[in-house]
Structure formats: structure tokens, C-alpha cells
Scaffold this active site. Structure first.
Site, PDB file in Angstrom:
ATOM      1  N   ARG A 123      27.458  49.992  31.854  1.00  0.00           N
ATOM      2  CA  ARG A 123      26.926  48.572  32.067  1.00  0.00           C
ATOM      3  C   ARG A 123      25.488  48.530  31.840  1.00  0.00           C
ATOM      4  O   ARG A 123      24.841  49.027  32.644  1.00  0.00           O
ATOM      5  CB  ARG A 123      27.670  47.951  33.285  1.00  0.00           C
ATOM      6  CG  ARG A 123      29.053  47.866  33.054  1.00  0.00           C
ATOM      7  CD  ARG A 123      29.614  47.311  34.538  1.00  0.00           C
ATOM      8  NE  ARG A 123      28.945  46.715  35.249  1.00  0.00           N
ATOM      9  CZ  ARG A 123      29.215  45.398  35.761  1.00  0.00           C
ATOM     10  NH1 ARG A 123      30.429  44.820  35.167  1.00  0.00           N
ATOM     11  NH2 ARG A 123      28.395  44.634  36.432  1.00  0.00           N
ATOM     12  N   THR A 178      46.612  37.520  48.774  1.00  0.00           N
ATOM     13  CA  THR A 178      46.579  36.556  49.691  1.00  0.00           C
ATOM     14  C   THR A 178      47.663  35.392  49.505  1.00  0.00           C
ATOM     15  O   THR A 178      48.133  35.019  50.548  1.00  0.00           O
ATOM     16  CB  THR A 178      45.113  35.684  49.602  1.00  0.00           C
ATOM     17  OG1 THR A 178      44.077  36.790  49.775  1.00  0.00           O
ATOM     18  CG2 THR A 178      45.110  34.743  50.908  1.00  0.00           C
ATOM     19  N   THR A 234      43.642  38.310  44.254  1.00  0.00           N
ATOM     20  CA  THR A 234      42.651  37.702  43.209  1.00  0.00           C
ATOM     21  C   THR A 234      41.412  38.880  43.103  1.00  0.00           C
ATOM     22  O   THR A 234      40.960  38.695  41.901  1.00  0.00           O
ATOM     23  CB  THR A 234      41.723  36.509  44.001  1.00  0.00           C
ATOM     24  OG1 THR A 234      41.100  36.868  45.260  1.00  0.00           O
ATOM     25  CG2 THR A 234      42.656  35.421  43.938  1.00  0.00           C
ATOM     26  N   ASP A 235      41.259  39.682  43.962  1.00  0.00           N
ATOM     27  CA  ASP A 235      40.237  40.829  43.778  1.00  0.00           C
ATOM     28  C   ASP A 235      40.351  41.456  42.455  1.00  0.00           C
ATOM     29  O   ASP A 235      39.358  42.011  41.627  1.00  0.00           O
ATOM     30  CB  ASP A 235      40.291  41.620  45.001  1.00  0.00           C
ATOM     31  CG  ASP A 235      39.725  41.259  46.135  1.00  0.00           C
ATOM     32  OD1 ASP A 235      39.055  40.143  46.142  1.00  0.00           O
ATOM     33  OD2 ASP A 235      39.989  41.714  47.366  1.00  0.00           O
ATOM     34  N   ASP A 264      47.672  44.431  49.016  1.00  0.00           N
ATOM     35  CA  ASP A 264      46.422  43.552  48.672  1.00  0.00           C
ATOM     36  C   ASP A 264      45.978  44.332  47.497  1.00  0.00           C
ATOM     37  O   ASP A 264      45.938  45.549  47.215  1.00  0.00           O
ATOM     38  CB  ASP A 264      45.379  44.055  49.924  1.00  0.00           C
ATOM     39  CG  ASP A 264      43.999  43.330  49.632  1.00  0.00           C
ATOM     40  OD1 ASP A 264      43.507  43.436  49.008  1.00  0.00           O
ATOM     41  OD2 ASP A 264      43.720  42.718  50.818  1.00  0.00           O
ATOM     42  N   SER A 265      45.385  43.242  46.810  1.00  0.00           N
ATOM     43  CA  SER A 265      45.212  43.740  45.320  1.00  0.00           C
ATOM     44  C   SER A 265      44.065  44.890  45.314  1.00  0.00           C
ATOM     45  O   SER A 265      43.758  45.424  44.432  1.00  0.00           O
ATOM     46  CB  SER A 265      44.905  42.746  44.181  1.00  0.00           C
ATOM     47  OG  SER A 265      43.716  42.311  44.304  1.00  0.00           O
ATOM     48  N   SER A 266      43.452  45.181  46.301  1.00  0.00           N
ATOM     49  CA  SER A 266      42.237  46.092  46.339  1.00  0.00           C
ATOM     50  C   SER A 266      42.789  47.392  46.224  1.00  0.00           C
ATOM     51  O   SER A 266      42.294  48.365  46.008  1.00  0.00           O
ATOM     52  CB  SER A 266      41.354  46.147  47.466  1.00  0.00           C
ATOM     53  OG  SER A 266      42.040  45.754  48.656  1.00  0.00           O
ATOM     54  N   THR A 298      27.467  44.616  28.381  1.00  0.00           N
ATOM     55  CA  THR A 298      26.340  44.215  29.247  1.00  0.00           C
ATOM     56  C   THR A 298      26.606  43.791  30.525  1.00  0.00           C
ATOM     57  O   THR A 298      27.543  43.491  30.853  1.00  0.00           O
ATOM     58  CB  THR A 298      25.732  42.992  28.662  1.00  0.00           C
ATOM     59  OG1 THR A 298      24.554  42.439  29.409  1.00  0.00           O
ATOM     60  CG2 THR A 298      26.745  42.009  28.218  1.00  0.00           C
ATOM     61  N   GLN A 299      25.503  43.943  31.586  1.00  0.00           N
ATOM     62  CA  GLN A 299      25.677  43.569  32.844  1.00  0.00           C
ATOM     63  C   GLN A 299      25.656  42.094  32.928  1.00  0.00           C
ATOM     64  O   GLN A 299      25.836  41.546  33.952  1.00  0.00           O
ATOM     65  CB  GLN A 299      24.379  44.240  33.982  1.00  0.00           C
ATOM     66  CG  GLN A 299      24.503  45.593  33.909  1.00  0.00           C
ATOM     67  CD  GLN A 299      23.165  46.167  34.699  1.00  0.00           C
ATOM     68  OE1 GLN A 299      22.604  45.435  35.143  1.00  0.00           O
ATOM     69  NE2 GLN A 299      23.250  47.554  34.625  1.00  0.00           N
ATOM     70  N   CYS A 300      24.996  41.429  32.166  1.00  0.00           N
ATOM     71  CA  CYS A 300      24.967  39.938  32.095  1.00  0.00           C
ATOM     72  C   CYS A 300      26.519  39.443  32.042  1.00  0.00           C
ATOM     73  O   CYS A 300      27.413  40.011  31.285  1.00  0.00           O
ATOM     74  CB  CYS A 300      24.265  39.308  30.804  1.00  0.00           C
ATOM     75  SG  CYS A 300      22.653  39.726  30.880  1.00  0.00           S
TER      76      CYS A 300
HETATM   77  N1  ASP Z   1      42.225  40.890  49.099  1.00  0.00           N
HETATM   78  C1  ASP Z   1      42.991  39.837  48.573  1.00  0.00           C
HETATM   79  C2  ASP Z   1      43.736  40.499  47.129  1.00  0.00           C
HETATM   80  O1  ASP Z   1      43.141  40.835  46.437  1.00  0.00           O
HETATM   81  C3  ASP Z   1      42.180  38.691  47.843  1.00  0.00           C
HETATM   82  C4  ASP Z   1      42.938  37.638  47.432  1.00  0.00           C
HETATM   83  O2  ASP Z   1      44.195  37.710  47.188  1.00  0.00           O
HETATM   84  O3  ASP Z   1      42.327  36.508  47.398  1.00  0.00           O
HETATM   85  O4  ASP Z   1      44.810  40.976  47.472  1.00  0.00           O
END
Ligand code: ASP
Length: 356
Positions: free
Chosen positions: A260, A17, A95-96, A63-65, A291-293
Site C-alpha cells: 500500500r 453485531t 461489519t469489521d 465476531d467477524s474479526s 494506493t493508501q488513498c
Molecule cells: N466486531 C463486530 C464484527 O465485525 C462489529 C460489527 O459487526 O459491527 O463482528
């Protein structure tokens, strides 16, 4: 590539993003898409051009996804080729999957003695309310003000060298392989639930030296061996062991499973579930228990339900994040063939990713 440390910082843009633009060119409307041009990204902040930075980017701005191990290898290559020439590196990342990339780089960049900071934003840097500008500028400053910069040597704001892969977001510097994205919209998007932040940025920047990894006196290199023959899975009430067994019957290439589990490492105890675990381990797969926690650690042997896992040969993942666990597994499976060696390294604290 420069021949020696120029005191400059190299920005490596992978996308996310922070460097996205609206598809219709308007700053508030239409879908966000990765921008191909750095000039377009920073057009509202011309002063960025005059900072002591150079710019590089990966072959695809994504997009990092869409993050993939091939891009991790590319980032490693860019850092390796420019290691001597730069004081440190700021990686712009979505961020993903930022915590995955930060974790894998912590295992790939061996004997790291410089700072690598990943940062991103919840809103594109081009937008007025974006968190991206602060995140980028503070990341640059954390590297710029480190003790080996003669300009800051005896200054009030001199910071210690951080020989680590980190994430900076909003106001905290986190160890990369301890960090997690815990909020999808908040500007405080990241946290480090099992390890205290390495630093904090308000009007002044503080770095907590006692929390840092020690500096290495060995030669820096990048370990490019990564295996993707891994799987990560949650247990849950109603979990059908038959489905899990079928996955392993049909995919003999899977070498590692991150499981997990509940709380301090507990799983169902019914014979069908345990039989499946036995089957998977007997077919040569290593199972790592985390752990899932969000906070806390696996304590194998605390309850009957996880004592039996130890007997079956399940490996204790302690307090590793899922992101650290899976990427550590990928690196170890890429590097070693010997199962016992891999198991021994999995439970070893390599770069601050786990506490026993
Ligand atoms: N979908 C975006 C990514 O991970 C989300 C972000 O950057 O905040 O590339």
C-alpha cells in the site's frame, strides 16, 4: 435443500453485531457476544418468522474479526448447495471484515446470476435503536422485488436482477468488491469510494441497471481454491527495508505482497528500499501496488518514484480496494502456479473490482 427456485430467500448467518446478544441477557448492559440461536436474535420481531425466507448458519457464529478463509469456503458451500432452490441470499456478517468476505465471494462465486447481499449492523438487532432490522428487511426486499418475481413483474417497484455480490448498509447497495468500512460507529458505515452505488433505498428502492455487471449465461459454480500465502503492508516515512527483507528471508512460503503505497503509487526511492523490492521479486514473490488513498488509482509511470517500480516488475493494482486486492491475490494464488498468468489476471478486471 429444495429442488428448484422456490422464490424464497436464504438467510445465512455468520455472526457479527447484528445477531449478537448481551452476555447477561439484558439488552443494554454487559459485553456483546455471538448468539447461537436465531430465535433469540429475532425475539422482538416475530413477524420475521412469517417472511418468505429460510435460515441457515455457518458452523461457527463469530465476531467477524475472527473471519477466516475456512468460513469463506463454508459460505461458498452453503450457496452452492442451495443455489438452484433460492431466489437470492442474504448473508448476516460482522461489519469489521464484511468487505473482505464480499470481495472474496465475488471471486469465488463464478457466473453468478443471482443476488448475494451481505449486511450487518452497528447495534444488535435485538436493541430498539438498532440499524439491523432496516438493513435486513431492505436487503430482503431488494431481492424479493426483482423482475423475475411474477408478483412484481409489471409493478411500479419491479427491480432489475442484480447478478452480483453486494453489501447493503443503511441506504446504499454497493458492489461488494468496491465497498469499504469507513466508519466504526456511524449507521452510514460503508462506502464505495471508487465506484458509484448500485442502488439506493429511501421510501422507494432504486437499482441503477447501467452500473451492474452483465448477467452470465454460463453454469454457476464455486471456486474453492484459496491460498493464504500473502501479506499486505503499508509504506510510511521511516520505513525500514531491512525489516521487510528479513520477513521474506525467513518466510519463503509468501507468494504475494500487496504494497500500500502513497498517492498514485509512490514509494521511497532510496537504494536500500529498491534493493529490497528487487530481492523480493527475484525470490519469486509478486508485488501488487495499490494506493493508501481511499479515493483514486495507482498510475505507474506518472512519477519517477513509481516508474522504477514498473521496471522492477511491480504489478499495478489500479483502484482496487485493499480488501479486493488481497482476496483477489488469495484466489489467484490458490488457482494458478504460473506467475505470469497470476500477474495477467491481477491487472484484469474480473468482476468489476477495478477500472483502468
Ligand atoms: N466486531 C463486530 C464484527 O465485525 C462489529 C460489527 O459487526 O459491527 O463482528
Amino acid at each position: 435443500m429444495k429442488s428448484e427456485n422456490s422464490g424464497k430467500i436464504l438467510i445465512i448467518n455468520t455472526g457479527g453485531t447484528i445477531s449478537m446478544v448481551h452476555s447477561d441477557g439484558n439488552d443494554n448492559k454487559s459485553v456483546l457476544k455471538p448468539s447461537k440461536s436465531w430465535k433469540e436474535v429475532i425475539q422482538n420481531y416475530q413477524f420475521l418468522e412469517s417472511l418468505n425466507i429460510d435460515y441457515a448458519q455457518t458452523s461457527k457464529i463469530i465476531d467477524s474479526s475472527d473471519m477466516d478463509y475456512k468460513i469463506w469456503l463454508e459460505i461458498g458451500k452453503i450457496i452452492e448447495e442451495n443455489y438452484a432452490a433460492y431466489k437470492g441470499f442474504v448473508i448476516l456478517h460482522g461489519t469489521d471484515t464484511m468487505s473482505y468476505t464480499a470481495s472474496v465471494l465475488s471471486f469465488m462465486l463464478k457466473n453468478l446470476n443471482k443476488t448475494v447481499i451481505l449486511t450487518g449492523a452497528q447495534r444488535p438487532i435485538r436493541e430498539m435503536r438498532s440499524d439491523g432490522l432496516q438493513n435486513l428487511l431492505t436487503s430482503i426486499e431488494i431481492i424479493e422485488k426483482q423482475a423475475d418475481n411474477p408478483e412484481f413483474k409489471n409493478g411500479e417497484e419491479c427491480l432489475p436482477v442484480v447478478p452480483e455480490v453486494c453489501i447493503f448498509f443503511r441506504d446504499h447497495l454497493f458492489r461488494g468488491n468496491r465497498s469499504r468500512k469507513l466508519d466504526s460507529t456511524n449507521y452510514f458505515g460503508f462506502s464505495s469510494p471508487n465506484y458509484l452505488p448500485l442502488g439506493q433505498a429511501g421510501s422507494k428502492i432504486k437499482v441503477y441497471e447501467e452500473r451492474l455487471l452483465p448477467q452470465s449465461d454460463r453454469q454457476f459454480y464455486v471456486d474453492y481454491q484459496i491460498s493464504t500465502d500473502v501479506l499486505m503492508m503499508d509504506v510510511f516515512p521511516g520505513f525500514n527495508p531491512q525489516i521487510l527483507k528479513k520477513i521474506f528471508e525467513d518466510n519463503s512460503n509468501i507468494k504475494g505482497l500487496v504494497l500500500r503505497t502513497y498517492g498514485s503509487g509512490n514509494t521511497p526511492q532510496n537504494e536500500e528500499f529498491l534493493e529490497t523490492i528487487r530481492y523480493i521479486i527475484n525470490s519469486g514473490v509478486i508485488i501488487l501496488n495499490i494506493t493508501q488513498c481511499t479515493v483514486g488509482s495507482v498510475e505507474m509511470g506518472l512519477y519517477e518514484s513509481n516508474a522504477v517500480l514498473t521496471q522492477l516488475g511491480v504489478v499495478n493494482g489500479y483502484d482496487m480496494t485493499p480488501e479486493a486486492a488481497i482476496t483477489k491475490f488469495m484466489c489467484l494464488l490458490g488457482k494458478y502456479d504460473d506467475r505470469e498468468k497470476i500477474k495477467e489476471r491481477l491487472v484484469t478486471n474480473i468482476v468489476g473490482e477495478l477500472t483502468k
